[in-house]
Structure formats: structure tokens, C-alpha cells
Design an enzyme around this catalytic site. Structure first.
Site, PDB file in Angstrom:
ATOM      1  N   ARG A   1     -37.467  84.505  89.504  1.00  0.00           N
ATOM      2  CA  ARG A   1     -37.340  83.112  89.303  1.00  0.00           C
ATOM      3  C   ARG A   1     -36.008  82.550  88.645  1.00  0.00           C
ATOM      4  O   ARG A   1     -35.532  81.390  88.936  1.00  0.00           O
ATOM      5  CB  ARG A   1     -38.487  83.095  88.013  1.00  0.00           C
TER       6      ARG A   1
ATOM      7  N   LYS B   1     -23.086  64.139  81.518  1.00  0.00           N
ATOM      8  CA  LYS B   1     -24.882  63.883  81.312  1.00  0.00           C
ATOM      9  C   LYS B   1     -25.355  65.181  81.995  1.00  0.00           C
ATOM     10  O   LYS B   1     -26.078  64.673  83.140  1.00  0.00           O
ATOM     11  CB  LYS B   1     -25.029  62.576  81.730  1.00  0.00           C
TER      12      LYS B   1
ATOM     13  N   LYS C   1     -13.847  56.016  74.712  1.00  0.00           N
ATOM     14  CA  LYS C   1     -15.215  55.317  75.014  1.00  0.00           C
ATOM     15  C   LYS C   1     -15.331  54.165  74.071  1.00  0.00           C
ATOM     16  O   LYS C   1     -14.616  54.262  72.820  1.00  0.00           O
ATOM     17  CB  LYS C   1     -16.453  56.351  75.257  1.00  0.00           C
TER      18      LYS C   1
ATOM     19  N   GLU D   1     -12.309  53.395  78.482  1.00  0.00           N
ATOM     20  CA  GLU D   1     -13.551  52.704  79.012  1.00  0.00           C
ATOM     21  C   GLU D   1     -13.308  51.258  78.644  1.00  0.00           C
ATOM     22  O   GLU D   1     -13.086  51.041  77.307  1.00  0.00           O
ATOM     23  CB  GLU D   1     -14.815  53.479  78.502  1.00  0.00           C
TER      24      GLU D   1
ATOM     25  N   ASP E   1     -16.904  49.754  82.940  1.00  0.00           N
ATOM     26  CA  ASP E   1     -18.132  50.370  82.401  1.00  0.00           C
ATOM     27  C   ASP E   1     -19.208  49.269  82.668  1.00  0.00           C
ATOM     28  O   ASP E   1     -18.852  48.151  82.183  1.00  0.00           O
ATOM     29  CB  ASP E   1     -17.970  50.731  80.900  1.00  0.00           C
TER      30      ASP E   1
END
Lengths: 285, 285, 285, 285, 285, 285
Positions: A97, A134, A166, A196, A217
């Protein structure tokens, strides 16, 4: 992202250990203790294979024999054999697994990445497809490695390898321009500086302050056009890289690529992975 | 799945450490060293909150203040505040992505689980929704916890807590009947015994040999009907639990639930997670 | 409780590392650096061998050669050779005590377990002998594995694999009946539910509320009789398992077994272990 | 053996984590999530308390309140309260067994040690009681700490803190005399040198070669007499310490102490521990 | 290089644990168990303080009180107090050496770095002073942090954050030009590309192939001049950064700085550290 | 300080892992994935080789082939080959810096130690050269091992292997005499007792109270003379060892050795290491 096998093995054994707990109680009782087995890992759908190197390292660490029929990045067809495995039957069943989870997630990421990369390339655009941070929590290595296998750009590998200013950083620096200036002054020469921005004014301010990369962004395709034009007019195009990010998906990606951006980053290729269907079958005991 | 906070904190700090590498270079340069901040974690879509307890433990381990506005399992609306955070600004910005990745994945799992659970419940069926061990590699704790938060059944927590005899085990035991007999004879009294079967003959053999749970693997709804009828006829219904698994999705789940099965397990709720959209915003510095 | 060798090796190297500290200073000075040796691990008393698999994995991880003359669970006689070891002399001498401590404790547990198991079996009773979680701190894996080797039942492997509602839990649930009901309603289908009771009234309440196993805690043999009769009369015998626990020892175990209980659990086989006498002798250098 | 609390806490959380696995499933379902509790740890027999400091550190790491009613080394009576604990009910119930296992094993060791120490002292002999490295695997810290609490001597803490030349080392050095000479010449000035001897000839050779401590291994009391006399005659008494080891028990220890030896070491106080009976009771919720 | 305190604490406790082994035996016997103390960490020479943040985090993790009198990067004088510490006396004495080792090494690095930085600055040159990956094994975080505190550039933080193509890489790529081309084509947009060159021909090839930074390895000052002139003539100056490395020391650094290079990297500031003299004194008990 | 290879490998892989972060991005792109290489590790200056055993264990753990041309402790000449390495090219390049950092630091320590040892020996004095616990943080094992390779005495290996009562301990015991008395009474027989003194009065008090070793801290050579004379006069010479420490360097060491002390300890050989110059060259691909 090359890791010597001895280092990668430790990461993988740790993943396996979580699944084992105090040990596999089914295998211990149902499979005889010295039984040998041969098994095949088989794709159940078409896609891009990834996690093959990880599988090899894990199998090797468990003293199982293996033969890879495809390498990372190969296009695979349904029912194609990816790996053959041989050795202690209990060990094969106990790792089954974990092995499949690795290949399944990594191939899912590589497959999604490749599709977007090919879509852009076949439309004749230059934009690179990048992932973000992410990822599944704690799986940044595996997720970014899979993006790379799929032909994407892994972007930052963690918080220490590039400056990415950011919106929440800008709050503390008193504006985009100031933030980039501070970074330009203090950052190591070895790091690029990305910032950003959320409006056209900041695009130019960022370029003038010395950003290496400007991330637009949540810009609409038209706003992207304007930003590119502005940078061209002011002579920054070709000197700074332009990245677009936010609400971009496999569906609308061409809308952005067609505007001439350098990088398109998508959260979904790592945060909303569709597992690649793969299974392990015992072929001989 | 209760873990004391001191134990859970270690898991979470390990996840954070991967993202940090040698440290956050952006925050170190752009955010002043003693700056304080307040921030909000905000849902950007409707769904079921999960990962709130994990967020609290992580924030606490980092000596940040926090106030949770919702608990795990709460239904949340777009723009609803989940958490407020206060304290050292650099620490908040360094943990932002790890925190959001945890909440985003766990809420995504809880939301998908809840939707399926509600669908079955509102149709009046008794079947429980369970996940499998097809989780992101190494994230079995977090993925199963999120399923629980969404109202699902976590199934086995790892390989040591139930016997689940799968097709590959059966190969080594010479058939389903024999496999269950061995398990019944040797297994600890503290464990249930489940067996995966692929045809009607094995359904009855498994029940007779003493399985506690029978997993009908890749059965069509009609085959499920036949299996249930067979068990009823032979007097096993109510004594063994019936689980269906394989190719079941949110779309076709009612087709299976309506046949009277006890448990429906779906890989997709943990292996093909759609991230829940959530963000962190600085509200005060 | 099957663990692949690569996983078990990490546990064992951790144990060895504690004993080594910064290194074996005696061996470093007194034994030449490339010296080879052969050694034998020898039983000094009669009993049941355990820890042999662990010894093999540890020796293998240290790149020492070995040959096991007995397997786990074998009855051994005084002076019988358990293992032969060959390879780097310094390594053999540095691991000697850790190796012997493992075999000595695990064989001690297996020997005590086997004696009780045989006593019950030879008296013709069906009761299984189980251990508890009263192990040496942190050694649950090794202690429970040794019980298994001795023919006992390992009971829960940790807090996540069965519900065992003890007196202190009952306090919070408002009585045995309610506690079992809550558990029955909320627990995963994959787990059994056991409850500890201290009087006859609760025996019946527990059975009616749906407990899978009832633990009669600190019941005298006569009270056990009454509990069994009550369960028989109400039709629960054969449906619930009956475990007795508390103040049971190798001496009085037949008094309990003779009452027809299913499981007899004893703390002493893991919390008050008598070490099995074993030593390592250099036979050739 | 002083460890700052932050370091000891890590050892203890590791022990707890093994017992928890993926979490306590009983407590999670049966005990409400914000419930508070107060509990008492109570001795069920007379003996010497140990593990109290460890309990405090573990409870503190879990953010539970506590008050110790006795310190390590205190003589306790049956039914005496050792500790009061307060705080989150789920956390208390999840740590209960780990906490009791620590106190039970350590108090068992301390109690057995104290009895032997007192027996010798009350007979008027000077001999110190020491333990060996025959501990539970991986528990050398806790076992030796408990011996210390009981008034015994912890002997070597691991392989790096004294030279102890045993029979198997002597094989490689060509005799006791040579082994001690090599050690004397090469060992750090910071370490003592002890050597194990099995006959009278080697006693003298060891003393002449410069051993700090001579261990008479498996000597009968009469042979011990002879060894002591020999050392006295040759002027070594008072300059070297004499340790006896091998087949010494609580029963025959005075036979050895009365011969004037300095140290008596017994394996049984750590390898064959009798658990001290202790339990936790909820007193208020 | 910002690390939240909870993460940094784990690194520091690991360092402390090595020194403690099974515990501080001196402190345990000589210092009473509940004794309190106050202590001062005092500089014994002039230099630049570093390791102060690390000291604070370590002391905090041990629940000791502290007050820092200087911050990282402060110029300190002999006999100046850096920190005051208060709390449990045994804990203070057990951590003393680890604390001083950290401050001593880090301040030694910061002091050496600052001297070179000031030397260049006071001579009016722009060159930055960078360290290399030639640190003490495993101490890259602490060594690079100290360079930063001293005003230097930490260069790469590990192997994942910039491409630095060294001579041994070039061997496999068939020349500098080809190596840079491959890197330029395949590397993530987020990373800079640096290449080490050993002759003037390769300087130009590297610039043309698109290197961001060219490292002149073991160039004499005159060869550096030639390289700079060549780059200027071809229009690359100001577009690529020029780093010099190899056999540069505090003594000859101005010879290189005066040639107009951008970065001067020196191995000696981290591989041949002169410890900063610092001590801890008990001021009150 | 003998560690079996499996244990040492874990320490070394940990060091390597820090340098790798998420992986070597240069090697991954510039070196083909199955390329093989041969390389040599070459001394660039004269000195004493150390770290060779560590290099072998690390290379072995990475499945690289190697041949050591010199052993630890060998005198080496500039350009002498220390090791030849063969195998996977990417692995060799990824481990290059970690390998060289180990050899460089350890050989630097061994070289400095050997020079002082030889200086004393060639002047005909008996004093041993010892290091202190003033090592790089967390590197006590490697630093002390290197001192040993250079012919020095490693002194305490950590805080658990000898009692060393320093000035800060004395504060809590009410004077040197009392401190030694307490230690003598309570310490394990297996440990030596050393005490640091700062004046002549304490020298005698320490000897009378039973110290095994007296450390004259910051004594001038003349004060050392007085201390030795005092001990001789009172009959302690030859019974206690005399160590001098504090402000002793390679330059003034003979001034102290000539006074007849037993041990001279120097912080600088481990806290102010001069790296030994060593490099790795690819010789064949």
C-alpha cells in the site's frame, strides 16, 4: 533535487513505518514466514509514471529485488507493467500500500502537470508551468519531485531558497517598492527576488526597485496584457520574469499563456491531486 | 484517535520543519524582528472545517495566541473566519503556508466525506462511509482524522489493528475459506477479521469460516444484491458486516447504499482530495 | 506483528545506540582493529527461545554473519547453542550486551507465557492467555512479540486498535451501559469493543448494550462462575467473549480457566519478567 | 545522572508515543472533549517510590497539573498517594498506563535495591550494591536511575564511561595481565580500569598490572576470601577495589558482603524486576 | 534564515543531549536539587556577539529565565555582560558548556567576518564577503547564521538553493559552456546559476551561455583584472556578478576587492574559526 | 570510542542530510543520471590524516566503492592520495563537500594535537595532551575522536563519565574540600573525581579530601611548581594526577610540561581548529 539513495531511503522508511504501526497482523498470520513471491505493479489508466525512483529505493532498503520497466516521466498505457518485484512475500505484502500510494500520488501529479505543459507547448507558447508550496503537508519533496517529472517547474523548494515577497510581507514593509528595495539591499547575492503584486502601479514599482520576478496575483488575462505592455514600454521585458498565479486551472491556462508570461503557477497540481490508478498483483509464489 | 497535544505537536513541527529548510529568508529580511501581528484564517468557500485542532496545537507550540471561531466538523460559509491568530509577525508568516496546507487538505477531505454521508443519510440508508489506506504517503493520521471529522469511518488506522485479508493474501493461503480459518484460529481475540471476496461462492465460504466482515470487491450493484440475499438465506445477515469497495464514487454511491450494505468504502475521499480554499490575512500589525 | 527487516533494524539500532554512548572504550583499546571472531550465544537454562528474529536483524544491520540454530518459540535446553555469530570482533563485543538483553528478556517472557499456556491446555481448558499493556516502558513491541512467541495472545498492541472501556472511562460516561452504547454507536466498524466490569449487574448491562468482550476485573473464581451462568441464562454466552483479569498468576490460573472463560490476562508475564539466562562466548578468533 | 527537564521530556514523550499509535480510540469516544479531571496515583503495596521525577516531567510536558506527595526514594505504604494530577481528562486517561508503567518498574527496581542495601548495612558491612548493564533493552537510563534512587550504585552508564575488561576481551589481549597493561597505557586518564578475573592467579596479575577495580566473577564466598587475603598480603588492599559478581542474589548477598568486598553487583535488580503495584484513580471530574 | 523558536529549540536540544549522555553526574551530586542560581555570560575579549538568539531559545526551552544585554551583531568589549540567566542551578550548570560553545563559535565567526567586511568597506570597495559550504560538519545553519550576523553573505544554504557548477560538474557536462547551457535550459526559474571557471576563455563562455554569477577560482589579482576587463569589453559587466574564491584570506582580501569584484568568498571564516572567549559566572545562589 | 559502522553511519547521514536539503539541484541537472565516476581525495598540505574511518562508513552507507590509501593517524604529505572512490557520479558529487568537511576538520584537529604531543615527547616530558569539552556544538564525538587519532587524550566524553567539579560547582558545595568530600561519598565507584582549583590552599584540600585528579586552573608555570612541590611534600604525588588548564597554547606548552604535570589540557585544539586542506578530484568518468 538529487538525493543519494541512503538519504531518500530514510524518508521512505519513515512513511512505511506509519502504516505498519506495531506490524502487519494479517500478513503475519496468513502468509508463511519464509514464502517468496513475485509481483507486478501495473498501471490501470494512461498517464505519466512518477515515483519509480522512490519505489526502487524503498524496495532496495527492504532487500527486495526489482526491475523497473519504465523510468520516471515515461508515458504509460493502461495495463502496462511499471515494476516487477521479487523476494520475501510478507515484506512485499506489507509494503504494497505504501508503494502504491507513492506511485499513485506522484504519477497523478506528473500526469496533470504534463497535460498542462503539453497544452501550452502545443499551442506554441513559451510559458513554464510551475507548482506552488500548496502541497500535502510534509510532502513537499515528493510533490515537487513529481512536478519535475511531469515537465513542470518546482518553484521554491522551501522557504530558504528564494525571496518571495507576498502580500502579507508587503504589509510590514510599507509597500511593494520598499519591500523590494529592502530585499535587494540585504538579500544574499545567491538568491533571486520575486514579489507578488496586485495592481499595475506595483508592477512598475517592483521592476524599478529591482525585482527579478514579478508575480501577477489574481490578474485577469486582460490585466496581464496591460502589465506586460507596461513592462515592455518601460524596457523591463526580458529583464524581469513575469509569473501569473491565482485561479488558473488546466481549463483557462491558455488564456494566460497566450499573453506572453514566463511562468504560470497552479496550486491545483499539488493541492488537488487526482490519484493515478495503479495496483500490485502477485504473479508467482 | 485522541492524541495528547504534546505528541501531536511533534508531528506538526516536523511538517513545518520541511517547509522551513534553513529558515525563511523572505520574512527574515522584510519583516522587522520584534513586529507583532494579528491575522485571520478565512474560508473562501462553503464546506466542513477540519484541521482546527491541529492548527491550535501548532500555533500553541510556536507560542502564538489564537482563538478558534469554529470547531472541527462545523459547516462553514465563504468568508467565514475560522481562526484568529496573534503574536510574533515573523513566526506567523513562516507558518502561514503549513497551517493553510493542513486546514485545506483536512477540510477538503471532511467536506467530501460529509457530502457523501449526508447523501446516504438523506436517502434513508444505513450504510456507513469509510475511507481506505489510500492516503497521501505518510499522512494516514491526518487524512483519517479528517474523515472522522466529516462523519466517516476511519477504517483501519494502520496494518496492526484489524485483519484484512486481501486478494494477494488469499493467494498464499490457498483460498478464501482457508485464509479465514487460519486467521480465526490464530488471530488475537482483540481483532476483527475482514476478508475481501470477488465472487458469490467466496461470500458464503467467508461467512461460514467465521469472518466478521466481508468486503465485496468490485461487485456491481446487482451482484451486491445477490450476495446480500445469499447471506440472508443462509442466516448470516446481521451476524457479519458487509462492506462494498472498488469503483464507488460520490456519484454512484446511492446505487450501493440502497442494497442494504453496512459499509461503503471509497478511496477517492483520501487519495484524490480537492483542497478546500482557505487563506490567511493580516488584519493588524 | 510482522515488521519488514528494514523497519525493525531502526528500532534495534536505537536500543544499541543508548548502550554505546560515544563508543565502546574498552573494545577500542583491548581488541585489535581488524580482528575477526566467532561467537556462540548459549542458553544457560531450559525455556522458550525468543528474540531470535530480532537478533538476526540486529546482527545483519551490523554486517555480522550469523546462523540461528533455533527459531523463535523453540524449546531449548541448558547449554544449547541458539546462534553462531561471525565477523568483526569489536562489533561483536560492542553489541554483546544489547543482544543478550533482548534475547534474555524476550525469552523470559516467552518461557513464562508458554508455561501458563501449557498448564491450561494440559488441564483441558480452552482459555487463551493474554498479556496487558503493563510492559516495560517503550518496549510494547518487543514484550508483546515475546508473548506471541510463547503462545499467548498479545491483546491490544496500543491504544488505537480496540476500544477497551476501563473503570476510569466509565466514570465519564455515566455507567457501563451508557459507555458501551456510546462506543457501539460511534466506534469504527473495524474495532471490537471491550468493557471492564466490577459487578454482576454491569456484566449483563454490558452484554445487552452490545459489548464484544466483557472483562471481569478482580472477580473471584466464584464470581466468575456467577457471571458466566448469568450470561448463559440470558443467551449471551458464545456471543460475547469473557476475559478475566486482575490478581491472576501462574499459580491460581487454573481456578479461573476451569470456569470456562475465554481469555485470561496476566500483567505479570510482561511487568515482572524473570530474565532468561543466556550468554555469549567467543569460540574462535 | 541529572538531565534538564527539556531533555528528559523528549525521552518520555517517545515512550508515550509508542503506546498511543494513531491515538487513543476509547478515550476519544467515551470521554467528552473538554472534560476536566482530578486523579490520584496510589501505591498498592509497601516499597520505595521511584519514577516520581519522570512522572512530573511527563505530566508537565502534557500541560497537566500535578502535586507530588512523595519524592523519589521515599518509603511508601500501601494506599499512600504518590501524586495528584489535574487537567484535561482525555490526556490523563491516555497517559495513565505509560505513567504507571514508569513508576511501577522504577519503584520495583528501587524497592529491590533498597532491601539489599539495607540488609548489608544492617549487618554492618561496607559493600556497595551495584547493578549491571543487564537492563531492559533501551531502558538503561531509567533502570540505572531507579537503582540510584534505591541507594545502589549505577555502575557504568554505558560503554563509554569506564574500561571494563571482560572475559571475552581478555581472549583478544592474550591474558588478563596483558589486557590491563594495554588499557593502562592507552586509556584516557579520566577513566578507571576494571577487569574481570576468574581465578586467583589473575587477581594478582590484574592488581600488579594496574587495575583500579578487580571483578571476581562467579567466585564462591571462600574463593573471595582467598582473593582478599592474597591482595592484602601483597599490599594491594585499599588500593584496588574488589567487586564480586555472578550468581549473587538477595538471598546469598550477606555471604559475599561479609568477606569485605567493596562492591557487589547483581543482574537481577534490573533484569528480573518485580513490578511495584500502583494504580491511578479518578477522584473528581 | 528565520526559524520559529519551536523549530530552533529542537536543533539546540539535540546539541545539548550529546553533551549530557545519560546525565550530568557532577551536578547531580554536588549541587542541591532545588537550588536556584543567577549567572552571567561574559565576553573575555572584544568582538561581535553572535549566538545570542540561539542562547535565548535554548534557555527558554529549559525553562530558565534570561535577559540579553546585547543583541546579535553588537560590538562587545572585554568583560561586557552578554546575558544574565536565572533559575534552577543544576540546569544552568548542565547547559553551561553547550551554551558557551554556541556563543563562542558563532561569535568567533561573526567577529572574523565583520573584520573583513569593515576592512573592505573602509577601503571604499563594494565587494561583499561571503562564506562557503566549508563549515563544521552538520553545523551549516549555525555557521551561516553567524556569517550573516557578522555582516557577511551566507551564500548557498545547502545544495538545493542555487546551481553552482563546479569543476567536477564541468567534467561531466563537456565544458563550461555546455554545462551552463544545460543548466539555463533545465533549471527552475527560481534559481540563479553560478559557474566556477579556471581560465579567461571560460569566463566569456560562461557569460555568453547565460550564467548569473561567475566564480573566478584561484585567480591571481592580475588574472581577476583581466577577467573583469574582458567582461566589461564584451558588455557583460553589471549583468553577471563576479565572485572570487580560493586562497583568499583576511590578509590579502583588499588585493581582490580592489579589482572591482562583486563577491569575495572565503573558506576560512567558517572552516578555521578562532573561538571567541566567553565564560559563565555564577553571581548569586 | 569504538562505534559499530551501522551506528556511525546514522550520525554521518544526518550530517549529509543537512547539506542536501531537498536535494542537489546542480548535480541533478548537469550530471547524467547513470554516470559513473572515479575520484581521489587528496591532501593539499602535510599533516595527520583523520576522518578516514568516518569517510569509509559514509561512502559505504551510500553504496559507493572506496579504497583508503592511508589509515587514521598516518602522517601525510602534500598531494598524497588519501582515498579513492568509485561509483554513481551524482552521489559522489553530492557527498563531496560533507566528506571533505569531515576529513578537513578532523585532520586539522589531529594535526594540531600531534604537533603538541610530539613537542612534549621530544623534549622528554611525560605530560599527556588532552582536549576539553570546548568543541564545535554537537560535534563532541568527531572532535574527540580526532584528538585521539592525533595521539591526545579525549578527556571526558560527555557529562556522564567522570566527575569534574568546576569553580561553578564549588560555589554550591561551600568550598573545594566539601565538594570533593560529597563527591567521594556519593559518586559511583566506577567514576574518577577531578576538581578544579585556583589556589595552593585548595590543592592540598582537594588531595586530602580524596580527589583522583586536581586541575590547576590558570596557574602560571611557577605556581604549578609550587603546587607540585606541595603535593610531593605531603606525599600525594603519584597518588593524585595533576592537570593544568587555562591559557595554554602550542607555544607555551613546554613551560608547563617541564613542571612535571601529568595532563595538559588545551581548548584550542578543538575550539579553534585550523582546517586541513584537502580536495576531491574526478579522475575518470
Amino acid at each position: 533535487m538529487f538525493l543519494p539513495r541512503g538519504i531518500l531511503a530514510e524518508k521512505l522508511l519513515w512513511v512505511l513505518a506509519e502504516d505498519l504501526g506495531q506490524g502487519d497482523v494479517t500478513t503475519a498470520l496468513v502468509v508463511p514466514s519464509r514464502a517468496k513471491a513475485e509481483a507486478r505493479v501495473i498501471a490501470k489508466e494512461a498517464g505519466v509514471a512518477a515515483g519509480i525512483e522512490e519505489a526502487e529505493v524503498l524496495l532496495d532498503a527492504l532487500e527486495l529485488g526489482f526491475k523497473a520497466y519504465v523510468g520516471d516521466g515515461a508515458d504509460v498505457m493502461p495495463w502496462q507493467t511499471l515494476l516487477e518485484i521479487s523476494g520475501d512475500a510478507r515484506t512485499i505484502l506489507s509494503v504494497e500500500r505504501t508503494l502504491l500510494n507513492l506511485i499513485s500520488r506522484m504519477s497523478g501529479i506528473a500526469t496533470a502537470t504534463r497535460r498542462i505543459v503539453e497544452k501550452i507547448k502545443s499551442s506554441g507558447y513559451k510559458a513554464r508551468v510551475a507548482c506552488t508550496r500548496k502541497t500535502a503537508p510534509g510532502l513537499m519533496y515528493f510533490d515537487k519531485k513529481a512536478v519535475l517529472v511531469g515537465g513542470g517547474d518546482p518553484h521554491r523548494l522551501h522557504l530558504d531558497d528564494m525571496l518571495l515577497i507576498k502580500d502579507n510581507h508587503v504589509v510590514f514593509a510599507g509597500g511593494v517598492e520598499n519591500a523590494v528595495k529592502i530585499a535587494r539591499e540585504k538579500a544574499s547575492f545567491s538568491k533571486k527576488i520575486e514579489v507578488e503584486v496586485s495592481n499595475l502601479g506595483d508592477v512598475l514599482a517592483a521592476a524599478k526597485a529591482g525585482a527579478d520576478i514579478i508575480m501577477l496575483d489574481n490578474f485577469s488575462p486582460n490585466m496581464v496584457d496591460e502589465a506586460i505592455n507596461l513592462l515592455r514600454k518601460e524596457g523591463f521585458l526580458g529583464k524581469v520574469l513575469v509569473e501569473v498565479s491565482g485561479r488558473i486551472t488546466a481549463e483557462n491556462v491558455i488564456d494566460f499563456a497566450s499573453r506572453g508570461v514566463d511562468i504560470i503557477s497552479l496550486g491545483e497540481i499539488t493541492h488537488s491531486v487526482k490519484a493515478f490508478d495503479v495496483s500490485l498483483e502477485i504473479i508467482k509464489q
